[in-house]
Design a protein around this motif. Structure first.
Motif, PDB file in Angstrom:
ATOM      1  N   ILE A  99       0.308  -1.134   0.100  1.00  0.00           N
ATOM      2  CA  ILE A  99      -0.081  -0.339   0.013  1.00  0.00           C
ATOM      3  C   ILE A  99       1.022   1.444  -0.154  1.00  0.00           C
ATOM      4  N   GLY A 100       2.123   1.452   0.626  1.00  0.00           N
ATOM      5  CA  GLY A 100       2.901   2.499   1.067  1.00  0.00           C
ATOM      6  C   GLY A 100       3.781   2.703   0.254  1.00  0.00           C
ATOM      7  N   GLU A 101       3.498   1.451  -1.384  1.00  0.00           N
ATOM      8  CA  GLU A 101       4.443   1.371  -2.782  1.00  0.00           C
ATOM      9  C   GLU A 101       3.731   2.342  -3.588  1.00  0.00           C
ATOM     10  N   GLU A 102       2.207   1.440  -3.953  1.00  0.00           N
ATOM     11  CA  GLU A 102       1.106   2.202  -4.063  1.00  0.00           C
ATOM     12  C   GLU A 102       0.699   3.922  -4.270  1.00  0.00           C
ATOM     13  N   ARG A 103       1.221   4.586  -3.166  1.00  0.00           N
ATOM     14  CA  ARG A 103       0.692   5.910  -2.539  1.00  0.00           C
ATOM     15  C   ARG A 103       1.614   6.666  -3.123  1.00  0.00           C
ATOM     16  N   GLY A 104       3.126   5.898  -2.803  1.00  0.00           N
ATOM     17  CA  GLY A 104       4.280   6.615  -3.798  1.00  0.00           C
ATOM     18  C   GLY A 104       5.446   6.333  -2.330  1.00  0.00           C
ATOM     19  N   PHE A 105       5.227   6.028  -1.216  1.00  0.00           N
ATOM     20  CA  PHE A 105       6.030   5.879  -0.887  1.00  0.00           C
ATOM     21  C   PHE A 105       6.494   4.332  -0.040  1.00  0.00           C
ATOM     22  N   PRO A 106       7.808   3.901  -1.196  1.00  0.00           N
ATOM     23  CA  PRO A 106       8.115   2.735  -0.942  1.00  0.00           C
ATOM     24  C   PRO A 106       9.050   2.483   0.536  1.00  0.00           C
ATOM     25  N   GLY A 107       9.223   1.183   0.229  1.00  0.00           N
ATOM     26  CA  GLY A 107       9.333   1.077   2.317  1.00  0.00           C
ATOM     27  C   GLY A 107       9.092   1.523   3.133  1.00  0.00           C
ATOM     28  N   MET A 108       7.655   2.493   3.660  1.00  0.00           N
ATOM     29  CA  MET A 108       6.953   2.517   5.103  1.00  0.00           C
ATOM     30  C   MET A 108       5.636   2.402   5.102  1.00  0.00           C
ATOM     31  N   ILE A 109       6.119   1.873   5.585  1.00  0.00           N
ATOM     32  CA  ILE A 109       4.388   1.145   6.557  1.00  0.00           C
ATOM     33  C   ILE A 109       3.230   1.879   7.480  1.00  0.00           C
ATOM     34  N   GLY A 110       3.602   2.746   7.959  1.00  0.00           N
ATOM     35  CA  GLY A 110       3.215   3.988   8.031  1.00  0.00           C
ATOM     36  C   GLY A 110       3.252   5.078   8.239  1.00  0.00           C
ATOM     37  N   SER A 111       3.146   6.402   9.181  1.00  0.00           N
ATOM     38  CA  SER A 111       3.477   7.160  10.024  1.00  0.00           C
ATOM     39  C   SER A 111       3.645   7.965  11.697  1.00  0.00           C
ATOM     40  N   ILE A 112       5.015   7.851  11.117  1.00  0.00           N
ATOM     41  CA  ILE A 112       4.781   8.539  12.973  1.00  0.00           C
ATOM     42  C   ILE A 112       5.122  10.108  12.653  1.00  0.00           C
ATOM     43  N   ASP A 113       4.399  10.219  14.396  1.00  0.00           N
ATOM     44  CA  ASP A 113       4.129  11.196  14.979  1.00  0.00           C
ATOM     45  C   ASP A 113       3.959  11.449  16.074  1.00  0.00           C
ATOM     46  N   CYS A 114       4.506  12.714  16.916  1.00  0.00           N
ATOM     47  CA  CYS A 114       5.224  12.732  18.181  1.00  0.00           C
ATOM     48  C   CYS A 114       3.876  13.932  17.964  1.00  0.00           C
ATOM     49  N   MET A 115       3.371  14.487  19.526  1.00  0.00           N
ATOM     50  CA  MET A 115       2.267  15.313  19.705  1.00  0.00           C
ATOM     51  C   MET A 115       2.390  15.771  21.168  1.00  0.00           C
ATOM     52  N   HIS A 116       2.468  16.972  21.404  1.00  0.00           N
ATOM     53  CA  HIS A 116       2.316  17.656  23.033  1.00  0.00           C
ATOM     54  C   HIS A 116       0.814  17.337  23.191  1.00  0.00           C
ATOM     55  N   TRP A 117       0.099  16.976  24.186  1.00  0.00           N
ATOM     56  CA  TRP A 117      -2.007  17.191  24.971  1.00  0.00           C
ATOM     57  C   TRP A 117      -0.955  18.159  26.133  1.00  0.00           C
ATOM     58  N   GLU A 118      -1.901  19.410  26.312  1.00  0.00           N
ATOM     59  CA  GLU A 118      -1.949  19.365  27.560  1.00  0.00           C
ATOM     60  C   GLU A 118      -2.652  18.715  28.561  1.00  0.00           C
ATOM     61  N   TRP A 119      -1.952  18.387  29.377  1.00  0.00           N
ATOM     62  CA  TRP A 119      -1.886  17.358  30.828  1.00  0.00           C
ATOM     63  C   TRP A 119      -2.833  18.456  32.033  1.00  0.00           C
ATOM     64  N   LYS A 120      -4.519  18.881  31.968  1.00  0.00           N
ATOM     65  CA  LYS A 120      -4.987  19.456  32.399  1.00  0.00           C
ATOM     66  C   LYS A 120      -4.906  19.347  33.745  1.00  0.00           C
ATOM     67  N   ASN A 121      -5.426  17.820  34.548  1.00  0.00           N
ATOM     68  CA  ASN A 121      -5.288  17.528  35.763  1.00  0.00           C
ATOM     69  C   ASN A 121      -4.006  17.212  36.174  1.00  0.00           C
ATOM     70  N   CYS A 122      -2.565  17.467  36.021  1.00  0.00           N
ATOM     71  CA  CYS A 122      -1.205  16.959  35.899  1.00  0.00           C
ATOM     72  C   CYS A 122      -0.893  17.743  37.863  1.00  0.00           C
ATOM     73  N   PRO A 123      -0.653  16.546  38.919  1.00  0.00           N
ATOM     74  CA  PRO A 123      -0.259  16.683  39.560  1.00  0.00           C
ATOM     75  C   PRO A 123       0.006  18.529  39.951  1.00  0.00           C
ATOM     76  N   THR A 124       0.126  19.223  41.065  1.00  0.00           N
ATOM     77  CA  THR A 124       0.932  20.353  41.050  1.00  0.00           C
ATOM     78  C   THR A 124       2.343  19.866  41.356  1.00  0.00           C
ATOM     79  N   ALA A 125       2.471  18.832  42.363  1.00  0.00           N
ATOM     80  CA  ALA A 125       3.814  18.656  42.401  1.00  0.00           C
ATOM     81  C   ALA A 125       5.121  18.696  40.842  1.00  0.00           C
ATOM     82  N   TRP A 126       3.948  18.098  39.826  1.00  0.00           N
ATOM     83  CA  TRP A 126       5.404  17.600  38.678  1.00  0.00           C
ATOM     84  C   TRP A 126       4.657  18.805  37.698  1.00  0.00           C
ATOM     85  N   LYS A 127       3.969  19.662  37.693  1.00  0.00           N
ATOM     86  CA  LYS A 127       4.274  20.556  37.004  1.00  0.00           C
ATOM     87  C   LYS A 127       5.218  21.555  35.976  1.00  0.00           C
TER      88      LYS A 127
END
Length: 170
Positions: A99-127
């Protein structure tokens, strides 16, 4: 989570896991419904809230909410683990490479991503430990997802432990 997926999970759990079946007590009163128990578990897991936070919304106590989460996780692993909580097989990898090759990305099995999510309930000691430049505590989600949103890998961790360069090397 869309409603049909949630209802499918509730249905499977209520039919196949004894804890989620609605029963009558000694006085003939019905216990909590499977919908209440699954909603409590999802709310605690999804929002990272304390077990007693679902008391007002769902009318069940902290101990029951903790049991709901415990049985929910065990039930999900039991019912869906073989299909959804597994490593890719050689056949899966061949299909993904094709499927990756058909879509123009030979050798690729998936897309990796990193993102930051705001942690509303983070304990005060860890902020401070979980804050970056914005000053708000965040947690990092690293995920490898496919074109059909099938997730092969997911990891939550503190900020600055992962970034796109490190993720690509892994």
């Amino acid at each position: 989570m869309n409603k049909s997926l949630f209802m499918r999970i509730v249905d499977r759990l209520s039919n196949e896991v004894d804890y989620f079946r609605q029963k009558k007590d000694v006085l003939g009163r019905l216990s909590f419904s499977p919908l209440q128990k699954c909603t409590a578990a999802i709310r605690v897991l999804a929002y990272g809230s304390a077990a007693d936070a679902v008391d007002e919304y769902l009318r069940l106590g902290a101990a029951t909410a903790r049991l709901c989460v415990e049985h929910f996780v065990e039930g999900i692993i039991y019912l869906f683990g073989d299909e959804y909580l597994r490593r890719p097989t050689p056949a899966d990898l061949q299909r993904l490479l094709y499927i990756g090759e058909e879509r123009g990305f030979p050798g690729m099995i998936g897309s990796i991503d990193c993102m930051h999510w705001e942690w509303k309930n983070c304990p005060t000691a860890w902020k401070r430990q979980y804050s970056r430049g914005s000053g708000k505590p965040t947690i990092v989600l690293e995920a490898v997802a496919l074109y059909d949103l099938w997730i092969w890998h997911a990891f939550f961790g503190p900020p600055c432990t992962l970034n796109d360069i490190i993720c690509l090397i892994i």
